[in-house]
Scaffold this active site. Structure first.
Site, PDB file in Angstrom:
ATOM      1  N   LYS A  38       0.809  -0.938  -0.402  1.00  0.00           N
ATOM      2  CA  LYS A  38       0.398  -0.304  -0.032  1.00  0.00           C
ATOM      3  C   LYS A  38       1.523   1.187  -0.027  1.00  0.00           C
ATOM      4  CE  LYS A  38      -2.526   1.152   3.797  1.00  0.00           C
ATOM      5  NZ  LYS A  38      -3.197   2.254   4.377  1.00  0.00           N
ATOM      6  N   ASP A 334       2.178  -0.971  11.468  1.00  0.00           N
ATOM      7  CA  ASP A 334       0.804  -1.899  11.080  1.00  0.00           C
ATOM      8  C   ASP A 334       0.341  -3.063  11.749  1.00  0.00           C
ATOM      9  OD1 ASP A 334       0.437   0.750  10.540  1.00  0.00           O
ATOM     10  OD2 ASP A 334       0.592   0.281   7.960  1.00  0.00           O
TER      11      ASP A 334
HETATM   12  C1  S3P Z   1       2.075   4.707   5.789  1.00  0.00           C
HETATM   13  C2  S3P Z   1       2.698   4.630   7.400  1.00  0.00           C
HETATM   14  C3  S3P Z   1       2.513   4.320   8.760  1.00  0.00           C
HETATM   15  C4  S3P Z   1       1.569   3.752   8.704  1.00  0.00           C
HETATM   16  C5  S3P Z   1       0.489   3.461   7.229  1.00  0.00           C
HETATM   17  C6  S3P Z   1       0.940   3.854   5.960  1.00  0.00           C
HETATM   18  C7  S3P Z   1       2.901   5.839   4.571  1.00  0.00           C
HETATM   19  O1  S3P Z   1       1.098   6.037   8.845  1.00  0.00           O
HETATM   20  O2  S3P Z   1       0.947   3.229   9.766  1.00  0.00           O
HETATM   21  O3  S3P Z   1      -0.294   2.929   7.738  1.00  0.00           O
HETATM   22  O4  S3P Z   1       2.814   4.684   3.466  1.00  0.00           O
HETATM   23  O5  S3P Z   1       3.651   6.321   5.693  1.00  0.00           O
HETATM   24  P1  S3P Z   1       2.627   6.498  10.623  1.00  0.00           P
HETATM   25  O6  S3P Z   1       3.321   7.486   9.696  1.00  0.00           O
HETATM   26  O7  S3P Z   1       1.623   7.842  10.280  1.00  0.00           O
HETATM   27  O8  S3P Z   1       2.910   5.453  11.364  1.00  0.00           O
END
Ligand code: S3P
Length: 453
Positions: A38, A334
């Site tokens: 993702k 995650d």
């Molecule tokens: C992500 C960073 C994470 C993660 C999210 C995706 C990203 O969040 O929890 O599902 O793609 O940069 P945070 O960076 O806010 O912790």
């Protein structure tokens, strides 16, 4: 060929926004692939949209979240098409020629899309408005709005710009040096995206290394990034489209790693998974819990997204509870819902601290996990920054019934995984499972492919 009924029955829509019904698993085996990463899919589309010319993305995650980012760029004047769901072609006029959107940009459930796009839109020459669904409109945006404002951005919204919808009046930005106290890759990436179109360099420093996909992907589009310890500096410059190959999402693989680990006759091979070390701390955590049945075969040629990948082989292991080192949390953020399912089937207590960020994810995951585990009959304590889970061992005598996913895809998938350890005859119903498609379209199909009752 499978002759037993499906372990997991999914119904989409309805009053509860989808339900999953899960029962005991006798056996789990197979060789699977999980959909594209993702985080890397979002970044491929965002860089492809800012870069001039053609970008082709393979292994793209066709989930609701990533399709929102793609639709956003189509509104900004980028030509976008999908020869098949996991392939994307983009043809962009380049950042300076993006056009003002004629409607609000709706990023649905996706915090990554909203935060990263805020950094992109802040430096354009036009006005835009972004919003999201009920969950996203409650999540903090001040963490990106404040540093972007220091760069000169003009962003406004409810609660002094801390909540969506946000209005953004694009302006020339200046580079800054910023300390990212939130330990958030979304915040870091938002500022780096803005830095690509600012005057002068932009440096983001973090207290702990968060996922580094942005730093890895920018140079593939011709951008300049320097990394020195926990400091990342990006330089403004023109980007050019390029082919990108996205690995399978480790965070989606995590549910199947856990499924094989907690099922006494479980054994699975997961191919072509992203193995970026800033994402895979779950493997270190599981090894410390005694999981000696996980083997990782890294692939020798890195993907064209500069992301390492490989194959994971995993089978059942007896697990013990541990105190998870808080410094590992950002690289497993995650995976905590999946880890909670493992902790329920471990002997002894697992303590997770330093994870306050979980309170501002798609739901308050600390509370959601504690509630869900309690209804299974697993006792937990909730802390402001984590939880203690008192595991019941490999045959945990769980209780069935009805639980809520709190409209959170990862809680739904983690609890479906744990539900397979119910005693025979017990059934678990999870409500609010439509959100699973924000990160893992086809989850129940993969699940039923490998699991039999
Ligand atoms: C992500 C960073 C994470 C993660 C999210 C995706 C990203 O969040 O929890 O599902 O793609 O940069 P945070 O960076 O806010 O912790």
């Amino acid at each position: 060929m499978k002759i037993t009924p499906d372990v997991l029955e999914e119904k989409r829509g309805g009053d509860h926004h989808g339900t999953m019904v899960v029962r005991h698993i006798r056996h789990i085996a197979g060789q699977i692939r999980v959909p594209g990463d993702k985080s890397v899919s979002h970044r491929s589309v965002i860089l492809g949209g800012m870069a001039s010319g053609k970008t082709s993305i393979t292994g793209f995650l066709p989930s609701d979240d990533c399709l929102r980012t793609l639709a956003g760029f189509s509104r900004l004047g980028v030509q976008v098409w999908q020869p098949d769901p996991s392939s994307v072609q983009m043809d962009s006029p380049g950042f300076d020629s993006l056009r003002e959107p004629d409607d609000i940009l709706d990023f649905g459930n996706s915090g990554t899309a909203a935060r990263l796009m805020c950094g992109v839109l802040a430096g354009t020459s036009f006005f835009s408005v972004m919003t999201g669904d009920d969950s996203l409109r409650k999540r903090p945006m001040g963490r990106v709005v404040i540093p972007l404002s220091t760069m000169g951005a003009m962003i406004d919204g409810p609660r002094s710009g801390n909540l969506l919808p946000l209005s953004i009046r694009g302006k020339p930005l200046k580079g800054i040096t910023f300390f990212n106290a939130h330990k958030s890759a979304q915040v870091k990436s938002s500022i780096l995206m803005a830095g690509l179109n600012a005057t002068g360099p932009t440096t983001v420093e973090e207290p702990l290394q968060t996922r580094d996909h942005t730093e890895r992907i920018i140079p593939l589009f011709g951008g300049t990034v320097f990394r020195e310890g926990l400091k990342t500096t990006v330089y403004p410059g023109k980007l050019t489209g390029t082919p990108i190959e996205v690995p399978g999402d480790f965070s989606s693989a995590a549910f199947f790693i856990v499924l094989a680990l907690i099922t006494p006759s479980g054994s699975l091979t997961i191919e072509k998974v992203g193995l970026n070390p800033t994402r895979t701390a779950l493997l270190k955590i599981l090894a410390s819990m005694g999981a000696n049945s996980i083997r990782v075969d890294p692939s020798l040629s890195p993907l064209s997204s500069a992301e390492p990948s490989g194959t994971i082989h995993v089978s059942f292991s007896e697990l013990k509870g541990i105190d998870v080192p808080p410094e590992w949390i950002p690289n497993a953020i995650d995976e905590i819902p999946a880890l909670a399912a493992c902790a329920a089937c471990a002997e002894g207590t697992t303590v997770i601290r330093g994870a306050a960020e979980l309170r501002v994810k798609e739901s308050d995951r600390i509370h959601g996990i504690a509630r869900a585990l309690s209804s299974f009959g697993i006792s937990c304590e909730e802390f402001p920054d984590g939880l203690a889970i008192h595991g019941k061992g490999p045959s945990p005598a769980l209780k069935g019934g009805m639980i809520d996913s709190f409209s959170d895809h990862r809680i739904a998938m983690a609890m479906a995984t744990l539900g397979t350890r119910l005693p025979e005859g017990e059934i678990l119903t999870i409500r609010g499972t439509d959100f699973v498609s924000t990160s893992f379209p086809g989850f129940s199909e993969v699940f039923n492919q490998v699991a039999s009752c």
